[in-house]
Motif scaffolding. Structure first.
Motif, PDB file in Angstrom:
ATOM      1  N   TYR A 197       0.820  -1.211   0.000  1.00  0.00           N
ATOM      2  CA  TYR A 197       0.000   0.000   0.000  1.00  0.00           C
ATOM      3  C   TYR A 197       0.855   1.263   0.000  1.00  0.00           C
TER       4      TYR A 197
ATOM      5  N   VAL B 283      10.026  -4.401  -6.336  1.00  0.00           N
ATOM      6  CA  VAL B 283      10.221  -5.842  -6.164  1.00  0.00           C
ATOM      7  C   VAL B 283       9.488  -6.322  -4.918  1.00  0.00           C
ATOM      8  N   ASP B 284       9.150  -7.608  -4.930  1.00  0.00           N
ATOM      9  CA  ASP B 284       8.467  -8.179  -3.771  1.00  0.00           C
ATOM     10  C   ASP B 284       8.729  -9.679  -3.773  1.00  0.00           C
TER      11      ASP B 284
ATOM     12  N   ILE C  53      14.619  -9.694  -7.130  1.00  0.00           N
ATOM     13  CA  ILE C  53      15.021  -8.689  -6.146  1.00  0.00           C
ATOM     14  C   ILE C  53      16.502  -8.326  -6.262  1.00  0.00           C
TER      15      ILE C  53
ATOM     16  N   VAL D  80       8.736  -2.317   3.161  1.00  0.00           N
ATOM     17  CA  VAL D  80       8.139  -3.586   3.591  1.00  0.00           C
ATOM     18  C   VAL D  80       7.306  -3.343   4.846  1.00  0.00           C
ATOM     19  N   ASN D  81       6.505  -4.325   5.175  1.00  0.00           N
ATOM     20  CA  ASN D  81       5.602  -4.142   6.315  1.00  0.00           C
ATOM     21  C   ASN D  81       6.349  -4.286   7.638  1.00  0.00           C
TER      22      ASN D  81
ATOM     23  N   LEU E 141      15.767  -8.216   7.100  1.00  0.00           N
ATOM     24  CA  LEU E 141      16.027  -9.106   5.957  1.00  0.00           C
ATOM     25  C   LEU E 141      16.374  -8.304   4.714  1.00  0.00           C
TER      26      LEU E 141
HETATM   27  P1  ADP Z   1       2.519  -1.315   3.588  1.00  0.00           P
HETATM   28  O1  ADP Z   1       1.140  -0.847   3.939  1.00  0.00           O
HETATM   29  O2  ADP Z   1       3.553  -0.874   4.604  1.00  0.00           O
HETATM   30  O3  ADP Z   1       2.914  -0.989   2.188  1.00  0.00           O
HETATM   31  P2  ADP Z   1       2.070  -4.094   2.791  1.00  0.00           P
HETATM   32  O4  ADP Z   1       1.902  -5.287   3.646  1.00  0.00           O
HETATM   33  O5  ADP Z   1       0.933  -3.647   1.923  1.00  0.00           O
HETATM   34  O6  ADP Z   1       2.528  -2.921   3.770  1.00  0.00           O
HETATM   35  O7  ADP Z   1       3.324  -4.284   1.828  1.00  0.00           O
HETATM   36  C1  ADP Z   1       4.566  -4.743   2.216  1.00  0.00           C
HETATM   37  C2  ADP Z   1       5.115  -5.683   1.129  1.00  0.00           C
HETATM   38  O8  ADP Z   1       6.477  -5.979   1.439  1.00  0.00           O
HETATM   39  C3  ADP Z   1       4.399  -7.027   1.021  1.00  0.00           C
HETATM   40  O9  ADP Z   1       3.906  -7.189  -0.296  1.00  0.00           O
HETATM   41  C4  ADP Z   1       5.503  -8.067   1.344  1.00  0.00           C
HETATM   42  O10 ADP Z   1       5.409  -9.251   0.554  1.00  0.00           O
HETATM   43  C5  ADP Z   1       6.769  -7.302   0.980  1.00  0.00           C
HETATM   44  N1  ADP Z   1       7.982  -7.808   1.659  1.00  0.00           N
HETATM   45  C6  ADP Z   1       8.167  -8.077   2.971  1.00  0.00           C
HETATM   46  N2  ADP Z   1       9.434  -8.497   3.217  1.00  0.00           N
HETATM   47  C7  ADP Z   1      10.091  -8.481   2.032  1.00  0.00           C
HETATM   48  C8  ADP Z   1      11.435  -8.792   1.616  1.00  0.00           C
HETATM   49  N3  ADP Z   1      12.362  -9.178   2.494  1.00  0.00           N
HETATM   50  N4  ADP Z   1      11.735  -8.668   0.311  1.00  0.00           N
HETATM   51  C9  ADP Z   1      10.807  -8.242  -0.581  1.00  0.00           C
HETATM   52  N5  ADP Z   1       9.533  -7.930  -0.263  1.00  0.00           N
HETATM   53  C10 ADP Z   1       9.163  -8.040   1.025  1.00  0.00           C
END
Ligand code: ADP
Ligand code: UDX
Length: 459
Positions: A13, A34-35, A77, A91-92, A113
């Motif tokens: 988000y 990236v995710d 990534i 990230v969250n 991480l």
């Molecule tokens: P926010 O509201 O803070 O944006 P979200 O949960 O919507 O939170 O988004 C955070 C995103 O970060 C998730 O899609 C999650 O898969 C991703 N994420 C978490 N840890 C990692 C990581 N180590 N590498 C890549 N993506 C990550």
């Protein structure tokens, strides 16, 4: 220093809308999001823009304009990290669900991480930008991880907290009240300020030290949440007296020192930030032995929990002290309108209270899919997944959700609820037909004229 390639870790988000706007306003910068979540990346790349993982007004149009040109979504990534000069960590950072600080502190494992990931693969100098909401002094931890790699790569760390509100994210990003950049290296700060400078005037870009920037984010959210708890506290008093909370809010909001925004009494605030950030603030204060400071801010959460509980208690007592076997239609599941995000939504907790009383819950939300509703309830683990399936039903059409219900509970202020044929709703319901308006969006007199037993917050 001119940036030509950006990578954002986390396609959520915050990361999604922020990077989409940066890409739109900086056509010469390549932005890669990236995710680790493959489904999420696939959804961002979906041809059909109605399948984007995040619903946010105006977002799909920007993705359509920039995707494949200078905005990219990928699960590769390491490649994206190494190719970019600037990396955003988005990230969250949920509240910890285990160990020390459980239920209070932010869980930084995802951030750590990311930092380790960057340290491992970077072969050229990088500016690392904290975008996730973090406890004060997280930059220090990131710095320590990045600087101990021994690879000789130089990392500059910036804090650039996000102030967008969901549902108005694009608007907030395009016309921010201010952009905050905290850091040590002037060169790095100016590199980021230049990117925002494409559409934000320089005097709205505040430069601070890292700690001020990190603490400002927590403080801004704590102040905003405090306003809601303050007006919600008054709403309870209004219900006991002849006062009307909307009239009180209007009267106090016209005092320019108070201002009119964020004074809507409600069922209680939700969302991924307010509760988490206040808990974080409370945890930090306590860890410094500042118990009075911690208690002061903790009360904002206590009141918010009370407001949610009060709403369900009122519903139950009004329905003759039992909701067992009764159908309660919940309109709205998202934590506010114009988003499909349900994190910490009041609806989850109210539904949980009512399910404890064996109510049958019928949920309709224009943007939240069925699996999220069940996922939210299952996550609470108050009862088994099978029981949730049995007691809760979700609908694609509001009138089906409402049919034969004893009560309608309005949980989210979606605009479409105001335009419903409420006479038709009345005819579909069991009598007496009750409305519990948790968002004060309907007109009391009109509802009474149709025949409803109508109650709202603070009136
Ligand atoms: P926010 O509201 O803070 O944006 P979200 O949960 O919507 O939170 O988004 C955070 C995103 O970060 C998730 O899609 C999650 O898969 C991703 N994420 C978490 N840890 C990692 C990581 N180590 N590498 C890549 N993506 C990550
Ligand atoms: C918030 C901050 O506003 C934003 O600056 C920060 O970056 C992230 O946290 P968000 O949680 O997305 O944004 O939404 P917000 O509009 O602040 O609403 C939070 C909750 O408060 C919602 O549940 C909303 O319904 C509730 N609310 C808001 C009220 O109950 N009354 C109000 O007057 C305003």
């Amino acid at each position: 220093m001119k940036i030509s390639k950006i990578c954002c870790i986390g396609a959520g988000y915050v990361g999604g809308p922020t990077m989409a706007v940066i890409a739109k306003m900086n056509p010469n910068i390549q932005v890669t999001i990236v995710d680790i979540n493959e489904d999420r990346i696939a959804a961002w790349n979906d041809e059909d823009l109605s399948n984007l993982p995040i619903y946010e007004p105006g977002l799909a149009e920007i993705v359509k304009e920039t995707r494949g040109k200078n905005l990219h979504f990928t699960t590769e990534i390491n490649k994206a990290i190494d190719e970019s000069e600037m990396i955003f960590i988005s990230v969250n950072t949920p509240t910890k669900t285990y160990g020390k600080g459980k239920g209070m502190a932010a869980d930084l494992k995802y951030v750590e991480l990311c930092a380790r990931n960057i340290a491992e693969v970077a072969t050229t100098d990088k500016i690392v930008v904290e975008k996730s909401t973090l406890p004060v002094r997280t930059a220090k931890a990131i710095k320590s991880i990045l600087h101990n790699t021994g690879s000789g790569v130089k990392f500059d760390i910036l804090s650039n907290p996000e102030f967008l509100a969901e549902g108005t994210a694009i608007e907030d990003l395009l016309s921010p009240d201010r952009v905050l950049i905290g850091g040590e290296s002037e060169e790095a700060i100016e590199a980021l300020a230049n990117i925002y400078g494409s559409w934000v005037s320089q005097d709205q870009i505040l430069r601070t030290n890292v700690w001020s920037s990190e603490l400002s984010k927590l403080t801004a959210n704590a102040f905003l949440a405090q306003r809601i708890s303050s007006i919600n506290a008054i709403s309870e008093l209004c219900e006991k007296t002849e006062a009307n909370v909307s009239e009180v809010a209007k009267a106090i909001g016209m005092d320019s020192r108070i201002g009119p925004k964020f004074l809507n009494a409600s069922i209680g605030f939700g969302g991924s930030c307010f509760q988490k950030d206040i808990l974080n603030l409370v945890y930090i204060a306590r860890s410094y032995g500042l118990n009075e400071v911690a208690d002061y801010w903790e009360q904002v959460i206590t009141l918010n929990d009370h407001q949610k509980r009060r709403f369900s208690d009122n519903l139950i007592s009004t329905l003759y002290n039992t909701v067992s076997g009764k159908k309660i239609a919940m309109l709205g599941w998202a934590f506010k309108k114009d988003t499909n995000d349900t994190r910490e939504s009041a609806a989850i907790y109210v539904a949980d209270h009512l399910l404890n009383e064996q109510a049958n819950i019928a949920v309709y939300d224009p943007k939240v899919p069925s699996k999220k509703v069940y996922g939210d309830l299952d996550y609470l683990a108050t009862r088994s997944e099978d029981e949730n399936k049995e007691l809760v039903e979700t609908f694609d059409n509001p009138y089906d959700a409402i049919k034969d219900a004893h009560a309608v509970a309005i949980m989210t202020e979606w605009d479409e609820f105001k335009t419903y044929d409420w006479k038709k709703v009345y005819d579909l319901m069991k009598k007496p037909a009750f409305i519990f308006d948790g968002r004060n969006i309907l007109n009391k007199d009109e509802m009474a004229e149709i025949g409803f037993e109508y109650s709202s917050i603070g009136k």
